[in-house]
Design a protein around this motif. Structure first.
Motif, PDB file in Angstrom:
ATOM      1  N   LEU A 164     -11.486 -32.140  -5.265  1.00 53.92           N
ATOM      2  CA  LEU A 164     -10.423 -31.163  -5.040  1.00 53.92           C
ATOM      3  C   LEU A 164     -10.415 -30.636  -3.609  1.00 53.92           C
ATOM      4  CD1 LEU A 164     -10.719 -29.157  -8.356  1.00 53.92           C
ATOM      5  CD2 LEU A 164      -8.964 -30.832  -7.754  1.00 53.92           C
ATOM      6  N   MET A 165     -11.518 -30.793  -2.891  1.00 52.37           N
ATOM      7  CA  MET A 165     -11.570 -30.376  -1.493  1.00 52.37           C
ATOM      8  C   MET A 165     -12.641 -31.186  -0.782  1.00 52.37           C
ATOM      9  SD  MET A 165     -13.592 -26.699  -1.474  1.00 52.37           S
ATOM     10  CE  MET A 165     -12.352 -25.810  -2.403  1.00 52.37           C
ATOM     11  N   HIS A 166     -12.566 -31.159   0.538  1.00 54.51           N
ATOM     12  CA  HIS A 166     -13.548 -31.884   1.335  1.00 54.51           C
ATOM     13  C   HIS A 166     -13.717 -31.152   2.653  1.00 54.51           C
ATOM     14  CE1 HIS A 166     -15.827 -35.176   3.079  1.00 54.51           C
ATOM     15  NE2 HIS A 166     -15.037 -35.110   4.140  1.00 54.51           N
ATOM     16  N   ALA A 176      -3.137 -28.221  -1.527  1.00 50.33           N
ATOM     17  CA  ALA A 176      -2.080 -27.209  -1.389  1.00 50.33           C
ATOM     18  C   ALA A 176      -2.492 -26.026  -0.528  1.00 50.33           C
ATOM     19  CB  ALA A 176      -1.664 -26.702  -2.768  1.00 50.33           C
ATOM     20  N   GLY A 177      -3.746 -25.598  -0.628  1.00 51.61           N
ATOM     21  CA  GLY A 177      -4.209 -24.424   0.101  1.00 51.61           C
ATOM     22  C   GLY A 177      -5.300 -23.720  -0.671  1.00 51.61           C
ATOM     23  N   VAL A 178      -5.630 -22.515  -0.239  1.00 48.13           N
ATOM     24  CA  VAL A 178      -6.672 -21.724  -0.894  1.00 48.13           C
ATOM     25  C   VAL A 178      -6.132 -20.336  -1.213  1.00 48.13           C
ATOM     26  CG1 VAL A 178      -8.543 -22.990   0.236  1.00 48.13           C
ATOM     27  CG2 VAL A 178      -7.639 -20.907   1.308  1.00 48.13           C
ATOM     28  N   ARG A 179      -6.770 -19.682  -2.175  1.00 46.78           N
ATOM     29  CA  ARG A 179      -6.410 -18.308  -2.521  1.00 46.78           C
ATOM     30  C   ARG A 179      -7.066 -17.374  -1.505  1.00 46.78           C
ATOM     31  NH1 ARG A 179      -2.659 -15.820  -5.656  1.00 46.78           N
ATOM     32  NH2 ARG A 179      -2.868 -17.668  -7.002  1.00 46.78           N
ATOM     33  N   PRO A 180      -6.267 -16.663  -0.692  1.00 44.90           N
ATOM     34  CA  PRO A 180      -6.859 -15.763   0.309  1.00 44.90           C
ATOM     35  C   PRO A 180      -7.753 -14.710  -0.342  1.00 44.90           C
ATOM     36  CG  PRO A 180      -4.533 -16.082   0.749  1.00 44.90           C
ATOM     37  CD  PRO A 180      -4.798 -16.688  -0.598  1.00 44.90           C
ATOM     38  N   GLY A 181      -8.888 -14.446   0.309  1.00 45.20           N
ATOM     39  CA  GLY A 181      -9.796 -13.428  -0.182  1.00 45.20           C
ATOM     40  C   GLY A 181     -10.783 -13.909  -1.220  1.00 45.20           C
ATOM     41  N   VAL A 182     -10.651 -15.157  -1.694  1.00 45.10           N
ATOM     42  CA  VAL A 182     -11.579 -15.733  -2.672  1.00 45.10           C
ATOM     43  C   VAL A 182     -12.515 -16.684  -1.935  1.00 45.10           C
ATOM     44  CG1 VAL A 182     -11.785 -17.179  -4.742  1.00 45.10           C
ATOM     45  CG2 VAL A 182      -9.915 -15.521  -4.547  1.00 45.10           C
ATOM     46  N   ALA A 183     -13.803 -16.596  -2.215  1.00 44.61           N
ATOM     47  CA  ALA A 183     -14.772 -17.471  -1.566  1.00 44.61           C
ATOM     48  C   ALA A 183     -14.385 -18.933  -1.774  1.00 44.61           C
ATOM     49  CB  ALA A 183     -16.163 -17.214  -2.127  1.00 44.61           C
ATOM     50  N   LEU A 184     -14.617 -19.753  -0.764  1.00 41.47           N
ATOM     51  CA  LEU A 184     -14.190 -21.142  -0.837  1.00 41.47           C
ATOM     52  C   LEU A 184     -14.856 -21.889  -1.978  1.00 41.47           C
ATOM     53  CD1 LEU A 184     -14.066 -22.029   2.961  1.00 41.47           C
ATOM     54  CD2 LEU A 184     -12.171 -21.380   1.455  1.00 41.47           C
ATOM     55  N   ASP A 185     -16.090 -21.524  -2.312  1.00 49.15           N
ATOM     56  CA  ASP A 185     -16.775 -22.207  -3.416  1.00 49.15           C
ATOM     57  C   ASP A 185     -16.418 -21.634  -4.776  1.00 49.15           C
ATOM     58  OD1 ASP A 185     -18.091 -19.795  -3.282  1.00 49.15           O
ATOM     59  OD2 ASP A 185     -20.097 -20.634  -2.996  1.00 49.15           O
ATOM     60  N   ALA A 186     -15.482 -20.668  -4.808  1.00 52.06           N
ATOM     61  CA  ALA A 186     -15.052 -20.068  -6.070  1.00 52.06           C
ATOM     62  C   ALA A 186     -13.553 -20.265  -6.297  1.00 52.06           C
ATOM     63  CB  ALA A 186     -15.386 -18.581  -6.106  1.00 52.06           C
ATOM     64  N   GLN A 187     -12.937 -21.166  -5.557  1.00 48.61           N
ATOM     65  CA  GLN A 187     -11.500 -21.384  -5.680  1.00 48.61           C
ATOM     66  C   GLN A 187     -11.143 -22.012  -7.026  1.00 48.61           C
ATOM     67  OE1 GLN A 187      -8.887 -20.743  -3.416  1.00 48.61           O
ATOM     68  NE2 GLN A 187     -10.366 -19.564  -2.208  1.00 48.61           N
ATOM     69  N   ASP A 188      -9.960 -21.659  -7.524  1.00 49.11           N
ATOM     70  CA  ASP A 188      -9.459 -22.181  -8.793  1.00 49.11           C
ATOM     71  C   ASP A 188      -8.766 -23.527  -8.570  1.00 49.11           C
ATOM     72  OD1 ASP A 188      -8.541 -21.671 -11.701  1.00 49.11           O
ATOM     73  OD2 ASP A 188      -6.656 -22.040 -10.640  1.00 49.11           O
ATOM     74  N   GLU A 189      -8.974 -24.462  -9.484  1.00 52.19           N
ATOM     75  CA  GLU A 189      -8.375 -25.793  -9.343  1.00 52.19           C
ATOM     76  C   GLU A 189      -6.866 -25.727  -9.229  1.00 52.19           C
ATOM     77  OE1 GLU A 189      -7.723 -29.733 -12.137  1.00 52.19           O
ATOM     78  OE2 GLU A 189      -9.752 -28.903 -12.012  1.00 52.19           O
ATOM     79  N   ASP A 190      -6.213 -24.921 -10.041  1.00 54.94           N
ATOM     80  CA  ASP A 190      -4.755 -24.842  -9.984  1.00 54.94           C
ATOM     81  C   ASP A 190      -4.273 -24.351  -8.620  1.00 54.94           C
ATOM     82  OD1 ASP A 190      -4.307 -25.838 -12.484  1.00 54.94           O
ATOM     83  OD2 ASP A 190      -3.961 -23.911 -13.445  1.00 54.94           O
ATOM     84  N   ASP A 191      -4.992 -23.401  -8.026  1.00 58.38           N
ATOM     85  CA  ASP A 191      -4.610 -22.941  -6.701  1.00 58.38           C
ATOM     86  C   ASP A 191      -4.758 -24.054  -5.674  1.00 58.38           C
ATOM     87  OD1 ASP A 191      -3.832 -20.361  -7.345  1.00 58.38           O
ATOM     88  OD2 ASP A 191      -5.827 -19.517  -7.033  1.00 58.38           O
ATOM     89  N   LEU A 192      -5.865 -24.772  -5.716  1.00 57.49           N
ATOM     90  CA  LEU A 192      -6.098 -25.840  -4.743  1.00 57.49           C
ATOM     91  C   LEU A 192      -5.012 -26.913  -4.815  1.00 57.49           C
ATOM     92  CD1 LEU A 192      -9.950 -26.229  -5.193  1.00 57.49           C
ATOM     93  CD2 LEU A 192      -8.783 -25.165  -3.264  1.00 57.49           C
ATOM     94  N   LEU A 193      -4.449 -27.101  -6.011  1.00 62.69           N
ATOM     95  CA  LEU A 193      -3.435 -28.141  -6.207  1.00 62.69           C
ATOM     96  C   LEU A 193      -2.001 -27.636  -6.067  1.00 62.69           C
ATOM     97  CD1 LEU A 193      -4.928 -30.049  -9.280  1.00 62.69           C
ATOM     98  CD2 LEU A 193      -5.033 -30.718  -6.874  1.00 62.69           C
ATOM     99  N   TRP A 194      -1.767 -26.341  -6.299  1.00 64.64           N
ATOM    100  CA  TRP A 194      -0.395 -25.872  -6.439  1.00 64.64           C
ATOM    101  C   TRP A 194      -0.002 -24.704  -5.533  1.00 64.64           C
ATOM    102  CZ3 TRP A 194       3.394 -28.169  -9.146  1.00 64.64           C
ATOM    103  CH2 TRP A 194       3.041 -29.068 -10.175  1.00 64.64           C
TER     104      TRP A 194
END
Length: 263
Positions: A164-166, A176-194
């Motif tokens: 999902l990321m590299h 798609a991007g990341v959820r601002p304010g959330v640690a990169l290792d705690a990102q949600d799959e749906d956010d990373l894709l959508w």
């Protein structure tokens, strides 16, 4: 080391081949390339795109390919016959013309097997001619069963195994991007894709420079905290690869290596 990135391909095999040729001309045959997902749908040859990527990775090319939302939709259709995703606000399913799943299935059609995807005369052409999306019932299950028989196991494994990321150095590649304010290792799959908003509107430093696609532009663009490399190949525009020297980005256009300066 120069790192190269390729945005959303969406079944555009010819554009992918051209992008890879530009990368090789700039960085040689062993150039490090990261693909940010959305290999399938909308364009004419999703099968050809997956063939090229699977063959390259199997041969040990210096490539990384992460997962996009369209790749997950294709995967879920093959695995479970699902066509809907909760993140699509319009309610349209993967087989809707706007999403492009029909064109992906068409790329796997055997012209000598008119029964592919539908028992009626015309096979996949019958499916593609429907004005109303197939989104349930026995007809959908027949389509899914035919797709499972037509899609090579290697293609399904490719879809299933994408990360999902590299991250490499100062760059973080996501679809798609990341959820601002959330640690990169705690990102949600749906956010990373959508995700689009709030990521696209957020100007904070995420740590690494985020390299992403998903939101189609006319050409790759740089911002202080991210670079969007989806130039709209899924809508018929050119697939322009991007070279990275640290956090500096350069579009490999037909004419030159063009510096992408943050807006």
């Amino acid at each position: 080391m120069t790192l190269y990135a390729v945005g959303d391909i969406h079944g555009q095999l010819g554009q992918l081949e051209l992008a890879l040729a530009r990368i090789e001309a700039d960085g040689g045959p062993d150039a490090r390339v990261v693909f940010v997902g959305d290999y399938t749908d909308r364009g004419p040859d999703s099968r050809g795109v997956l063939d090229l990527l699977v063959e390259g990775l199997t041969a040990g090319r210096n490539w990384v390919a992460i997962k996009g939302n369209h790749d997950r939709m294709f995967q879920r259709f093959l695995e479970m016959g699902e066509v809907h995703d909760d993140r699509i606000a319009s309610g349209k399913g993967w087989l809707h013309r706007a999403l492009g799943g029909q064109r992906t299935l068409a790329s796997y059609a055997d012209p000598e097997a008119a029964s592919f995807a539908h028992p009626a005369n015309g096979g996949i052409e019958t499916l593609l001619s429907y004005d109303v999306e197939i989104d349930g019932g026995d007809r959908l299950e027949r389509v899914a069963e035919a797709a499972r028989a037509a899609v090579p196991d290697a293609h399904l494994r490719f879809l299933q195994e994408r990360p999902l990321m590299h991250r490499e150095g100062e760059l973080l590649f996501v679809h798609a991007g990341v959820r601002p304010g959330v640690a990169l290792d705690a990102q949600d799959e749906d956010d990373l894709l959508w995700i689009r908003d709030p990521f696209l509107m957020d100007e904070r430093d995420h740590g690494p420079l985020i390299v992403h696609g998903h939101t189609a532009l006319d050409a790759p663009e740089a911002y202080p905290n991210r670079v969007n490399i989806d130039g709209g190949a899924g809508y018929g525009r050119e697939l322009v690869p991007v070279a990275f020297e640290g956090r500096e980005a350069f579009a490999l256009t037909a004419a030159e290596r063009e510096r992408l300066r943050p807006a």
